[in-house]
Design an enzyme around this catalytic site. Sequence first.
Site, PDB file in Angstrom:
ATOM      1  N   LYS A  48       0.843  -1.208   0.000  1.00  0.00           N
ATOM      2  CA  LYS A  48       0.000   0.000   0.000  1.00  0.00           C
ATOM      3  C   LYS A  48       0.871   1.249   0.000  1.00  0.00           C
ATOM      4  O   LYS A  48       0.591   2.231  -0.676  1.00  0.00           O
ATOM      5  CB  LYS A  48      -0.938  -0.020   1.217  1.00  0.00           C
ATOM      6  CG  LYS A  48      -2.061  -1.038   1.051  1.00  0.00           C
ATOM      7  CD  LYS A  48      -2.825  -1.325   2.330  1.00  0.00           C
ATOM      8  CE  LYS A  48      -3.838  -2.442   2.062  1.00  0.00           C
ATOM      9  NZ  LYS A  48      -4.457  -3.001   3.261  1.00  0.00           N
ATOM     10  N   GLN A  79      -5.065  -2.258   9.317  1.00  0.00           N
ATOM     11  CA  GLN A  79      -4.845  -3.546   8.655  1.00  0.00           C
ATOM     12  C   GLN A  79      -5.394  -4.676   9.523  1.00  0.00           C
ATOM     13  O   GLN A  79      -5.108  -4.733  10.720  1.00  0.00           O
ATOM     14  CB  GLN A  79      -3.330  -3.724   8.417  1.00  0.00           C
ATOM     15  CG  GLN A  79      -2.963  -4.956   7.624  1.00  0.00           C
ATOM     16  CD  GLN A  79      -3.424  -4.886   6.172  1.00  0.00           C
ATOM     17  OE1 GLN A  79      -3.332  -3.852   5.531  1.00  0.00           O
ATOM     18  NE2 GLN A  79      -3.939  -5.996   5.670  1.00  0.00           N
ATOM     19  N   ASP A 112     -11.282   2.078   3.258  1.00  0.00           N
ATOM     20  CA  ASP A 112     -11.461   0.636   3.067  1.00  0.00           C
ATOM     21  C   ASP A 112     -12.940   0.324   2.778  1.00  0.00           C
ATOM     22  O   ASP A 112     -13.269  -0.771   2.340  1.00  0.00           O
ATOM     23  CB  ASP A 112     -11.037  -0.120   4.339  1.00  0.00           C
ATOM     24  CG  ASP A 112      -9.775  -0.950   4.138  1.00  0.00           C
ATOM     25  OD1 ASP A 112      -9.435  -1.239   2.970  1.00  0.00           O
ATOM     26  OD2 ASP A 112      -9.145  -1.308   5.148  1.00  0.00           O
TER      27      ASP A 112
END
Length: 288
Positions: free
Chosen positions: A54, A98, A121
């Site tokens: 990322k 995460q 997200d």
Amino acid sequence: MTAQILNGRAIARELRNDIAAEVANWGSQGFRLPGLAVILVGNDPASEVYVRGKRKDCDEVGFHSIVQHLSENVTQEDLEARILDLNADSSIDGVLVQTPLPEHIDEHRIIDLIAPAKDVDGFHAYNIGRLAIRRPTFRSATPRGVMMLLDHIGLEYKGLDAAVIGASNHVGRPMGLELLLAGASVTTVHKFTRNAPEKVRLADIVVSAVGKPGLVSADWIKPGAVVIDVGITRGENNKLHGDVQFDAVSEVASWITPVPGGVGPMTRVALLENTLLAAKVNQGIKLS
Ligand code: NAD
């Protein structure tokens, strides 16, 4: 029939180039670069690889990015405080934590705490709800990435039957909502479904998001169907396996995604697109 390969790596590269070109002249126009903050808890090797990826993507397209790497033993309270800080940080447009998180952390509380306007997200109930009522804003990154793959082959969704295998909050459920929004008729198959192969065999589009290598065999697939494999399971020697029996299903499907190199890169590019959208909204930039 031998299926054509849907090369997510190549499609994602093109999309990243488009994002980079759009962001390149932001500085000269006086805009702040889009900013993404990632919180990584503990030392799970797969999570570390994802976070490094990322960060690399952000560098490539010219986003500002930070990673906060916290100890496995971080308390719920400390983690929540970090999120509140990032929610208030005006240099940050997107915040993501995460997963998986350690057992002692309440993941639902963590996701609930991320400001919906920074939830790049697309996991927050507000954003899933917006997708459900056909007014999407930040769309869950993996299902959005799958839709970008399907769009790439020019699918006309209206009238098609789709089967989503897996019903998780982050992938299966929003995947069904995306396909429904696009105009397909959607069946969701999960661990309690009876006669799953029979149901999947009716579908023109099959998306599998389970995490069981080889679950989907050729006899689950209608000839000519498009097959998208979201599943990623790490096997011996760190080799990655999808849910779909790639060689056998390739003989039946019209299009198929490889693992790796299919959905994974598209998830990452969807995250960049969400961060770009957040940055535009935050700075009042006209949406294109
Ligand atoms: P999850 O474990 O939260 O959900 C799995 C789902 O599969 C559940 O809904 C369960 O009911 C269903 N299931 C279990 N056994 C089944 C069976 N025999 N038949 C049908 N359904 C069954 O997992 P998740 O977070 O949704 O992830 C699914 C897979 O996708 C994992 O392999 C994960 O690593 C992968 N993944 C990939 C990406 C990517 O970018 N490529 C992103 C997210 C997740």
